[in-house]
Design an enzyme around this catalytic site. Sequence first.
Site, PDB file in Angstrom:
ATOM      1  N   ARG A  50       1.032  -0.985  -0.244  1.00  5.51           N
ATOM      2  CA  ARG A  50      -0.172  -0.365  -0.103  1.00  5.51           C
ATOM      3  C   ARG A  50       0.886   1.340   0.295  1.00  5.51           C
ATOM      4  O   ARG A  50       1.678   1.279   0.867  1.00  5.51           O
ATOM      5  CB  ARG A  50      -0.794   0.038   0.701  1.00  5.51           C
ATOM      6  CG  ARG A  50      -2.188  -1.341   1.087  1.00  5.51           C
ATOM      7  CD  ARG A  50      -3.007  -1.076   2.819  1.00  5.51           C
ATOM      8  NE  ARG A  50      -3.695  -2.264   2.036  1.00  5.51           N
ATOM      9  CZ  ARG A  50      -5.490  -2.467   1.422  1.00  5.51           C
ATOM     10  NH1 ARG A  50      -5.504  -1.141   1.324  1.00  5.51           N
ATOM     11  NH2 ARG A  50      -6.262  -3.812   1.428  1.00  5.51           N
TER      12      ARG A  50
ATOM     13  N   ARG B 121       2.299   2.376  13.372  1.00  6.00           N
ATOM     14  CA  ARG B 121       1.569   1.436  12.927  1.00  6.00           C
ATOM     15  C   ARG B 121       1.443   1.159  11.536  1.00  6.00           C
ATOM     16  O   ARG B 121       0.055   0.188  11.438  1.00  6.00           O
ATOM     17  CB  ARG B 121       0.083   1.265  13.779  1.00  6.00           C
ATOM     18  CG  ARG B 121      -0.777   2.867  13.052  1.00  6.00           C
ATOM     19  CD  ARG B 121      -1.435   2.512  14.481  1.00  6.00           C
ATOM     20  NE  ARG B 121      -2.479   4.299  13.940  1.00  6.00           N
ATOM     21  CZ  ARG B 121      -3.915   3.613  14.433  1.00  6.00           C
ATOM     22  NH1 ARG B 121      -4.513   2.832  14.371  1.00  6.00           N
ATOM     23  NH2 ARG B 121      -4.853   5.231  14.020  1.00  6.00           N
ATOM     24  N   HIS B 122       2.177   1.661  10.788  1.00  7.13           N
ATOM     25  CA  HIS B 122       2.087   1.435   9.322  1.00  7.13           C
ATOM     26  C   HIS B 122       2.855   1.576   8.324  1.00  7.13           C
ATOM     27  O   HIS B 122       4.253   1.433   8.887  1.00  7.13           O
ATOM     28  CB  HIS B 122       1.327   2.556   8.314  1.00  7.13           C
ATOM     29  CG  HIS B 122       0.037   3.300   8.636  1.00  7.13           C
ATOM     30  ND1 HIS B 122      -0.474   4.059  10.149  1.00  7.13           N
ATOM     31  CD2 HIS B 122      -1.261   2.851   8.655  1.00  7.13           C
ATOM     32  CE1 HIS B 122      -1.725   4.655  10.077  1.00  7.13           C
ATOM     33  NE2 HIS B 122      -2.255   3.383   8.938  1.00  7.13           N
TER      34      HIS B 122
ATOM     35  N   ARG C 141       0.307  -5.956  12.679  1.00  7.00           N
ATOM     36  CA  ARG C 141      -0.028  -5.976  13.550  1.00  7.00           C
ATOM     37  C   ARG C 141      -1.118  -7.132  15.323  1.00  7.00           C
ATOM     38  O   ARG C 141      -1.075  -6.221  16.632  1.00  7.00           O
ATOM     39  CB  ARG C 141      -1.724  -4.710  13.318  1.00  7.00           C
ATOM     40  CG  ARG C 141      -0.944  -3.780  12.364  1.00  7.00           C
ATOM     41  CD  ARG C 141      -2.648  -3.314  12.854  1.00  7.00           C
ATOM     42  NE  ARG C 141      -2.466  -1.766  11.479  1.00  7.00           N
ATOM     43  CZ  ARG C 141      -2.630  -0.768  11.225  1.00  7.00           C
ATOM     44  NH1 ARG C 141      -4.257  -0.559  12.066  1.00  7.00           N
ATOM     45  NH2 ARG C 141      -2.642   0.599  10.725  1.00  7.00           N
TER      46      ARG C 141
ATOM     47  N   GLU D  48       1.037   4.323   1.485  1.00  9.53           N
ATOM     48  CA  GLU D  48       0.052   5.556   1.963  1.00  9.53           C
ATOM     49  C   GLU D  48       1.066   6.341   2.271  1.00  9.53           C
ATOM     50  O   GLU D  48       2.157   5.772   2.411  1.00  9.53           O
ATOM     51  CB  GLU D  48      -0.317   4.318   3.439  1.00  9.53           C
ATOM     52  CG  GLU D  48      -1.587   3.586   3.094  1.00  9.53           C
ATOM     53  CD  GLU D  48      -1.621   3.117   3.900  1.00  9.53           C
ATOM     54  OE1 GLU D  48      -3.703   3.299   4.737  1.00  9.53           O
ATOM     55  OE2 GLU D  48      -1.402   1.443   4.850  1.00  9.53           O
TER      56      GLU D  48
ATOM     57  N   GLU E 240      -7.304  -0.725  14.833  1.00  6.71           N
ATOM     58  CA  GLU E 240      -7.953  -1.596  14.229  1.00  6.71           C
ATOM     59  C   GLU E 240      -7.028  -3.194  13.505  1.00  6.71           C
ATOM     60  O   GLU E 240      -6.026  -2.983  12.737  1.00  6.71           O
ATOM     61  CB  GLU E 240      -8.687  -1.470  12.692  1.00  6.71           C
ATOM     62  CG  GLU E 240      -9.716  -2.113  11.663  1.00  6.71           C
ATOM     63  CD  GLU E 240      -9.479  -1.861  10.616  1.00  6.71           C
ATOM     64  OE1 GLU E 240      -9.917  -2.569   9.403  1.00  6.71           O
ATOM     65  OE2 GLU E 240      -9.676  -0.379  10.496  1.00  6.71           O
TER      66      GLU E 240
ATOM     67  N   SER F 198     -10.085  -6.179   8.775  1.00  2.10           N
ATOM     68  CA  SER F 198     -11.598  -5.063   8.218  1.00  2.10           C
ATOM     69  C   SER F 198     -12.401  -6.747   7.537  1.00  2.10           C
ATOM     70  O   SER F 198     -11.996  -7.398   6.553  1.00  2.10           O
ATOM     71  CB  SER F 198     -11.180  -4.786   7.240  1.00  2.10           C
ATOM     72  OG  SER F 198     -12.247  -3.755   6.161  1.00  2.10           O
TER      73      SER F 198
END
Length: 434
Positions: free
Chosen positions: A211, A219-220, A408, A213, A357, A360
């Site tokens: 990703r 946390r990413h 995570r 991002e 989170e 999902s």
Amino acid sequence: MDDRTYTADAEPGDHVTVAGWVHEIRDLGGIAFLILRDTTGKIQVKFEKDEMDDELVETGLGVQRESVISVTGEVEEEPRAPTGVEVTPESVDVISEADPELPLDPSGKVDAELPTRLDNRTLDLRKDEVKAIFEIRAEVLRSVREAFRELGGTEINTPKIVATGTEGGTELFPITYFGQEAFMNQSPQLFKQLMVGSGLERVFEIGPIFRAEEHNTPRHLNEATSIDFESAFYDHTEAMDACEHVVKAAYEGVAQNCQDELEALGLEDEFEAPEGDFPRLTYQEALDEINATGELDEPLVWGDDLSTEAEHVLGQEVGEHYFITDWPSEIKPFYIKDHDDDEEISTGFDMMHPSMELVSGGQREHRYDHLVSGFEQQGLDPEAFEYYTKMFKYGMPPHAGWGLGGERLVMTMLGLENIREAVLFPRDRQRLSP
């Protein structure tokens, strides 16, 4: 070295050859000790200078820390030694000499910043507490695979180079593929859905996702490990049941098989596998509970996504591991099915830890016309996804599933401060090497 004995297996009276790294050397004058470390632990090697060959003593005590050596000799009981035994050496062979200037101290006596540790992962993992994280990570993946098999899942591997992105273009890494534009896959989502329409029906995958991002947070990651599940003839509630089963299995596997590692991390007394059912709150109930605390500057309203601060506030109220269900349809992806009796509410769910989170998921839209309509509503061209949508014309069963962030899960399980601690060689905006 077929005749090598691991340090943990050395017993008094054995004649052994142990091999590993020089952890430290303590010279007390007439007697000196070398601590040798291998993957199973440490063992003390005793040098009585007046009773040993000078060359043997010089070789053993002159070697640099973190050099690789082998030692042959008799194992004797010694209660004062760190492990209750020690080796009296007959020979010491220096296999690989280490540079005296180490970029970090594997003994842990001198702390190193995380960037230095990540630049020197090989040395970093010589520390018991760091190695423990990755032994636990391996156990988590083993336990997860076993849990999926208990559910009747078949492990699959889907492409990581794709022609179109799963969720649009803003988070895609483009690559050149033999003159064509291609992308690193964000998720196995579309492929695992295609598989539930095949003869496999229930599948899982553990693999990398990519990703692009812009986040630069603890946390990413831009390359992460996704633990994915999808099942035909499941609805969203059954998918949540499966998620709960898998997460509990990961904790139970660590509790049963990683006591030494938990001890190395100082978690042996506080680590517990979750018991009981994970609470399930609707999105509206989550909003109400967050707003009732009065801790946010502005109250949340229907359609808001949950900020990091909101997640933390709710986590403090609910505790570890809970689901948020019935999210607004407008903020869930096109492939998430809406409730039959209310198109404003989706079957999407998230599984949460108080700090972030983790999962999902939801029931998927299996009806062709509704799926194509969902693409258009989100500004995506259905024709670009024809390889996916056309299979929904040929008998696609109702199905549901989810994706769980592997790093995570390990991060929250062990209380790590930065997700990069749970990755051997993390990839983020600043780090492409090693």
